[in-house]
Scaffold this active site. Structure first.
Site, PDB file in Angstrom:
ATOM      1  N   CYS A 161       0.816  -1.226   0.000  1.00  0.00           N
ATOM      2  CA  CYS A 161       0.000   0.000   0.000  1.00  0.00           C
ATOM      3  C   CYS A 161       0.850   1.277   0.000  1.00  0.00           C
ATOM      4  O   CYS A 161       0.478   2.270  -0.633  1.00  0.00           O
ATOM      5  CB  CYS A 161      -0.983   0.008   1.156  1.00  0.00           C
ATOM      6  SG  CYS A 161      -0.266  -0.231   2.795  1.00  0.00           S
ATOM      7  N   ASP A 358      -7.779   5.234  -1.935  1.00  0.00           N
ATOM      8  CA  ASP A 358      -7.402   4.039  -1.183  1.00  0.00           C
ATOM      9  C   ASP A 358      -6.771   2.998  -2.104  1.00  0.00           C
ATOM     10  O   ASP A 358      -7.398   2.559  -3.072  1.00  0.00           O
ATOM     11  CB  ASP A 358      -8.662   3.453  -0.532  1.00  0.00           C
ATOM     12  CG  ASP A 358      -8.359   2.332   0.436  1.00  0.00           C
ATOM     13  OD1 ASP A 358      -7.167   2.052   0.673  1.00  0.00           O
ATOM     14  OD2 ASP A 358      -9.314   1.741   0.969  1.00  0.00           O
ATOM     15  N   HIS A 360      -6.184  -0.026  -1.300  1.00  0.00           N
ATOM     16  CA  HIS A 360      -6.518  -1.364  -0.820  1.00  0.00           C
ATOM     17  C   HIS A 360      -7.682  -1.988  -1.583  1.00  0.00           C
ATOM     18  O   HIS A 360      -8.602  -2.572  -1.005  1.00  0.00           O
ATOM     19  CB  HIS A 360      -6.844  -1.314   0.678  1.00  0.00           C
ATOM     20  CG  HIS A 360      -5.713  -0.841   1.514  1.00  0.00           C
ATOM     21  ND1 HIS A 360      -5.483   0.508   1.753  1.00  0.00           N
ATOM     22  CD2 HIS A 360      -4.721  -1.514   2.146  1.00  0.00           C
ATOM     23  CE1 HIS A 360      -4.406   0.629   2.514  1.00  0.00           C
ATOM     24  NE2 HIS A 360      -3.920  -0.571   2.766  1.00  0.00           N
TER      25      HIS A 360
END
EC number: 3.4.22.-
Length: 481
Positions: A161, A358, A360
């Site tokens: 990430c 994001d 993820h």
């Protein structure tokens, strides 16, 4: 971190709202009507302003809707919900946008309550913000790419990430440089070569300049390795090494560098080893620009990465107003930060909430024959939807990990001077605890503190021979403006 609906979600998602997960069937006519009504609602939801770049695909169908048809009524209803903020809750964001101003990568969007309540078609500050947000480059977890170096990793799920967040920040710098801050993803193909070229650089293979493969290779000496989480400081240094290597390679091959700007990783005393606020040295930036331009005196574009540690176990609250203000700088590229162990790309702020992209989300390296995460440099007709996200997520600022990094892009000397002016004003507001400081030059300790020094006023220029290309000058002290 909870995954929320958005474009590019892996086809294997278990979310009942994801495409390909059919609703339960019913044998009764009422059940069929309910199913059709539900599908109509979901169709309207995902063609709402949150899916700006998918809406044009169905524009002809929308024009054929009768003003009094059920679909048209649902569309108007849901678009009104989106403007009032309820849609944010429906899509899973932890907090709806309020009527407060939103600052997003140096641009302010005024979302007045009157504007939100009276607008039925979302042609407002809210819609303009969503269009801007959806135009930013979104890079996420991938799976199915070629193994990284000599490892067996063909995915970065659960560990990549920070790498992906840093790729997003650098990608915005390249978009700003080549296409400008006002650029928005066009609704029509073919796309521009500059846009497609930028996406190609971040593909997941060694052939792509700024791939996860090449970043990990460049950052080996800073602890980067497949399967391991990395912090912001090491990530910034990995970018510094990769950009330098990339430039040397291209200059040797064709006389041109592939990275179109100088890179300055800003640190504190002894390369950050002794702590303290990082220091932006104007003379160091000037020398880096000179080196980039092959010893010409003209100022080049420059990317500044500022790694910071703003607390021990949690972010010191005194830094929150300062972090928020950096996002108002016209030069802002956002922040590499998130909850502890969960890196995100923070690009905006509203009230006490950080707005972010994001990484993820898990996406297949090749989704289908027509849609690929890896974009060929010459494919101006490519499906690029996997590189854009229409779901805004938010995070309380006081929950951000104290270890983070801020990015800034300065197009020219005037832009850099404006950045330094704003940064100096921010120092004045810091009450003795600035995020970073700005100085003109670096002086040897004996010249700064020896009263018998012949220099008198101590304003000698920086000794550029001591620079190693990263802006570091060894055992020297800083003269603060």
């Amino acid at each position: 971190m909870t995954s929320l609906p958005g474009r590019g979600v892996s086809p294997s998602s278990s979310d009942p709202l994801c495409e390909g997960n059919a609703a339960p069937s019913s044998s009764s006519s009422s059940g069929q009507d309910l199913k059709q009504s539900k599908n109509s609602i979901l169709s309207c939801v995902f063609s709402s302003p949150f899916s700006i770049f998918e809406a044009h695909q169905d524009s002809s169908a929308n024009r054929s809707l009768k003003p009094h048809s059920g679909s048209y009524a649902w569309s108007r209803f849901l678009r009104r919900i989106a403007c009032t903020g309820s849609m944010w809750r429906f899509l899973g964001a932890s907090k709806a946008l309020t009527s407060s101003d939103v600052w997003f990568l140096g641009k302010c969007y005024k979302l007045s309550s009157e504007e939100l309540s009276n607008s039925s078609d979302c042609e407002s500050g809210n819609a303009a913000f969503l269009e801007d947000f959806s135009s930013r480059i979104w890079i996420t977890y991938r799976k199915g790419f070629d193994a990284i170096s000599d490892s067996k990793y063909t995915s970065d799920v659960n560990w990549g990430c920070m790498v992906r967040s840093s790729q997003m920040l650098v990608a915005q710098a390249l978009i700003f440089h080549h296409l400008g801050r006002s650029w928005r993803k066009p609704s029509q193909k073919p796309y521009s070569p500059e846009y497609i070229g930028i996406l190609h650089m971040f593909g997941d293979s060694e052939a792509c300049a700024f791939s996860i493969h090449n970043l990990l290779q460049a950052g080996k000496s800073y602890g980067l390795a497949a399967g391991s989480w990395v912090g912001p400081y090491a990530m910034c240094r990995a970018w510094q090494t990769l950009v330098c290597t990339n430039r040397e390679h291209h200059e040797a091959v064709d006389g041109n560098g592939n990275f179109p700007m100088a890179l300055y990783v800003v640190s504190g005393d002894e390369d950050g080893e002794r702590g303290g606020a990082p220091v932006v040295c104007i003379d160091v930036a000037a020398q880096l620009c000179c080196d980039f331009n092959k010893n010409q005196s003209t100022w080049s574009p420059i990317l500044l990465l500022v790694p910071l540690v703003l607390g021990l176990d949690k972010l010191n609250p005194r830094y929150i107003p300062l972090l928020k203000e950096t996002l108002t700088f016209p030069q802002s590229l956002g922040i590499l930060g998130g909850k502890p162990g969960t890196s995100t790309y923070i690009a905006g702020v509203q009230d006490d909430r950080a707005l972010y992209l994001d990484p993820h989300e898990v996406q297949l390296w090749v989704l289908s024959t027509s849609q690929a995460v890896d974009i060929a440099a010459d494919n101006l007709e490519a499906d690029t939807s996997s590189y854009h996200c229409s779901t805004v997520r938010d995070l309380a600022l006081d929950l951000i990990d104290p270890s983070l990094a801020i990015g800034f892009y300065c197009r020219d000397k005037d832009d850099f001077d404006d950045f330094c002016s704003r940064a100096s004003e921010l120092v004045d507001k810091a009450n003795g605890a600035p995020l970073f400081t700005v100085v003109q030059s670096v002086q040897p300790s004996k010249q700064m503190y020896n009263e018998e020094s012949s220099s008198g006023d101590g304003m000698d220029s920086i000794n550029v021979e001591g620079l190693d290309g990263s802006g570091e000058t060894g055992e020297e002290e800083w003269q603060i403006l």
